[in-house]
Design a protein around this motif. Structure first.
Motif, PDB file in Angstrom:
ATOM      1  N   LEU A   1       0.924  -1.212  -0.187  1.00 18.25           N
ATOM      2  CA  LEU A   1       0.108  -0.064  -0.048  1.00 18.25           C
ATOM      3  C   LEU A   1       0.851   1.325   0.109  1.00 18.25           C
ATOM      4  O   LEU A   1       0.496   2.269  -0.707  1.00 18.25           O
ATOM      5  CB  LEU A   1      -0.923   0.037   1.039  1.00 18.25           C
ATOM      6  N   HIS A   2       2.113   1.223   0.642  1.00 17.13           N
ATOM      7  CA  HIS A   2       2.931   2.335   0.699  1.00 17.13           C
ATOM      8  C   HIS A   2       3.405   2.541  -0.614  1.00 17.13           C
ATOM      9  O   HIS A   2       3.501   3.509  -1.251  1.00 17.13           O
ATOM     10  CB  HIS A   2       4.068   2.151   1.433  1.00 17.13           C
ATOM     11  N   GLU A   3       3.857   1.341  -1.566  1.00 15.09           N
ATOM     12  CA  GLU A   3       4.011   1.684  -2.785  1.00 15.09           C
ATOM     13  C   GLU A   3       3.048   2.014  -3.629  1.00 15.09           C
ATOM     14  O   GLU A   3       3.435   2.967  -4.706  1.00 15.09           O
ATOM     15  CB  GLU A   3       4.909   0.522  -3.419  1.00 15.09           C
ATOM     16  N   MET A   4       1.763   1.500  -3.413  1.00  9.43           N
ATOM     17  CA  MET A   4       0.806   2.030  -4.336  1.00  9.43           C
ATOM     18  C   MET A   4       0.357   3.450  -4.087  1.00  9.43           C
ATOM     19  O   MET A   4      -0.038   4.166  -4.793  1.00  9.43           O
ATOM     20  CB  MET A   4      -0.647   1.358  -3.837  1.00  9.43           C
ATOM     21  N   GLY A   5       1.126   3.799  -2.748  1.00 10.03           N
ATOM     22  CA  GLY A   5       0.813   5.444  -2.652  1.00 10.03           C
ATOM     23  C   GLY A   5       1.772   6.329  -3.577  1.00 10.03           C
ATOM     24  O   GLY A   5       1.352   7.165  -3.970  1.00 10.03           O
ATOM     25  N   HIS A   6       3.005   5.769  -3.602  1.00 14.94           N
ATOM     26  CA  HIS A   6       3.835   6.283  -4.721  1.00 14.94           C
ATOM     27  C   HIS A   6       3.187   6.220  -6.163  1.00 14.94           C
ATOM     28  O   HIS A   6       3.433   7.009  -6.770  1.00 14.94           O
ATOM     29  CB  HIS A   6       5.301   5.467  -4.454  1.00 14.94           C
ATOM     30  N   LEU A   7       2.523   4.961  -6.501  1.00 15.88           N
ATOM     31  CA  LEU A   7       1.971   4.860  -7.746  1.00 15.88           C
ATOM     32  C   LEU A   7       0.812   6.040  -7.856  1.00 15.88           C
ATOM     33  O   LEU A   7       1.023   6.915  -8.966  1.00 15.88           O
ATOM     34  CB  LEU A   7       1.197   3.486  -7.829  1.00 15.88           C
TER      35      LEU A   7
ATOM     36  N   SER B   1      15.622  10.433   2.582  1.00 19.77           N
ATOM     37  CA  SER B   1      14.076  10.820   2.438  1.00 19.77           C
ATOM     38  C   SER B   1      13.180   9.960   3.182  1.00 19.77           C
ATOM     39  O   SER B   1      12.115  10.574   3.110  1.00 19.77           O
ATOM     40  CB  SER B   1      14.026  10.674   0.803  1.00 19.77           C
ATOM     41  N   HIS B   2      13.652   9.008   3.714  1.00 25.83           N
ATOM     42  CA  HIS B   2      12.896   8.319   4.572  1.00 25.83           C
ATOM     43  C   HIS B   2      12.835   8.792   6.260  1.00 25.83           C
ATOM     44  O   HIS B   2      14.111   9.294   6.455  1.00 25.83           O
ATOM     45  CB  HIS B   2      12.877   7.052   4.587  1.00 25.83           C
ATOM     46  N   ALA B   3      11.715   8.693   6.848  1.00 27.10           N
ATOM     47  CA  ALA B   3      11.885   8.989   8.281  1.00 27.10           C
ATOM     48  C   ALA B   3      13.029   7.863   8.998  1.00 27.10           C
ATOM     49  O   ALA B   3      12.821   6.923   8.287  1.00 27.10           O
ATOM     50  CB  ALA B   3      10.622   9.296   9.082  1.00 27.10           C
TER      51      ALA B   3
ATOM     52  N   GLU C   1       7.621  12.965   0.263  1.00 23.24           N
ATOM     53  CA  GLU C   1       6.906  12.076  -0.406  1.00 23.24           C
ATOM     54  C   GLU C   1       6.845  10.606   0.333  1.00 23.24           C
ATOM     55  O   GLU C   1       5.735  10.017   0.502  1.00 23.24           O
ATOM     56  CB  GLU C   1       7.238  11.767  -1.991  1.00 23.24           C
ATOM     57  N   GLU C   2       7.957  10.312   0.699  1.00 20.44           N
ATOM     58  CA  GLU C   2       8.086   9.359   1.662  1.00 20.44           C
ATOM     59  C   GLU C   2       6.997   9.151   3.103  1.00 20.44           C
ATOM     60  O   GLU C   2       6.406   8.011   3.291  1.00 20.44           O
ATOM     61  CB  GLU C   2       9.435   8.960   2.179  1.00 20.44           C
ATOM     62  N   ASP C   3       6.970  10.278   3.587  1.00 21.40           N
ATOM     63  CA  ASP C   3       5.934  10.472   4.591  1.00 21.40           C
ATOM     64  C   ASP C   3       4.457  10.332   4.033  1.00 21.40           C
ATOM     65  O   ASP C   3       3.850   9.666   4.732  1.00 21.40           O
ATOM     66  CB  ASP C   3       6.152  11.845   5.565  1.00 21.40           C
TER      67      ASP C   3
HETATM   68 ZN    ZN Z   1       8.633   4.871  -0.458  1.00 18.63          ZN
END
Ligand code: ZN
Length: 275
Positions: free
Chosen positions: A42-48, A115-117, A61-63
């Motif tokens: 779902l996180h990667e679908m968020g990027h999509l 870029s990630h927390a 974007e990562e958050d």
């Molecule tokens: Zn990500």
């Protein structure tokens, strides 16, 4: 030379035997692996969605992908606010806590400039969103996760903000009711690498669950995507997952599933209180 060769063969045979005798995943490990595979997906679908639907993003974007992924769990299981669902949320948060505690080589440490927390921050972010989704019923989550009260006080607002953002773009970007689904997200399964002890078992269980297809279909049906996309379960050589915007492909690695399994086996997992 022959002795070395025989030694090597014996080692190979022992490895094969060890792999053959590897116990099947326990129900608890499978639950933890499934919850974290779902969240990663779902996180990667968020990027999509950010990329394909051109969602506006404030902050990193990562958050945003973390929030989309976590709220995505509520969308998938929205009506099922039961112990199993809260266990799933706990499993996702707990993964980041276990990852933050695991000793790792310097090159695997998340740096302050990344870029990630940081892993520990992601743990508290998810614990906060989970608790904030229903503070009246979920007070136990503060004790179970160790969420400090200073943060817990505002978690209902954090959850509401994230949920509102998702609702906002859902209302504006969802496919008009009755219009045909023109673009699809297809699911592809590559063969798991032979060295993973639970590779075939995980492939069989992921396929049988139909979860990848459920997420792909839900996204295809909810939104008018500008092009077809792919969701691929594959071997990457290391635990990872990403969205490849050039090919519109979400990649989830078998090694990540194995990594979730290893962390699930490392210590007892937290549980919601028995009713
Ligand atoms: Zn990500």
């Amino acid at each position: 030379m022959l002795k070395q060769l025989l030694g090597g063969l014996t080692l190979l045979l022992l490895c094969r035997l060890a792999a053959a005798e590897e116990p099947a995943l326990s129900a608890e490990q499978l639950r933890f692996v499934t919850a974290n595979a779902e969240f990663t997906l779902l996180h990667e679908m968020g990027h999509l969605l950010i990329s394909e639907l051109k969602l506006p993003v404030l902050g990193r974007e990562e958050d945003a992908a973390d929030q989309l992924g976590f709220i995505g769990l509520f969308l998938l299981y929205g009506k099922q606010r039961d112990t199993d669902f809260y266990q799933k949320l706990l499993d996702v948060a707990e993964y980041w806590r276990l990852k933050s505690l695991r000793p790792k080589p310097a090159h695997e440490e998340i740096q302050p400039w990344d870029s990630h927390a940081l892993d520990a921050q992601r743990f508290y972010n998810f614990a906060c969103l989970a608790y904030g989704s229903d503070p009246d019923r979920l007070e136990w989550m503060i004790q179970t996760t160790g969420l400090p009260v200073e943060r817990a006080l505002y978690c209902d607002e954090e959850y509401r903000q994230a949920q509102y953002a998702v609702q906002w773009f859902e209302q504006r970007l969802q496919r008009p009711r009755g219009s045909p689904v023109r673009q699809r997200i297809r699911v592809l399964y590559d063969e798991p690498p032979g060295h993973l002890s639970h590779g075939q078992e995980m492939l069989a269980k992921v396929k049988a669950s139909g979860e990848l297809e459920a997420v792909a279909n839900k996204a295809s049906e909810m939104f008018d995507l500008p092009r077809d996309a792919t969701l691929r379960l594959t071997s990457c050589g290391a635990p990872d997952a990403w969205y490849d915007a050039r090919n519109a492909e979400v990649v989830l690695c078998y090694e990540s599933l194995e990594h979730f399994h290893q962390l699930a086996s490392s210590r007892a997992l937290p549980r919601p209180p028995a009713r």
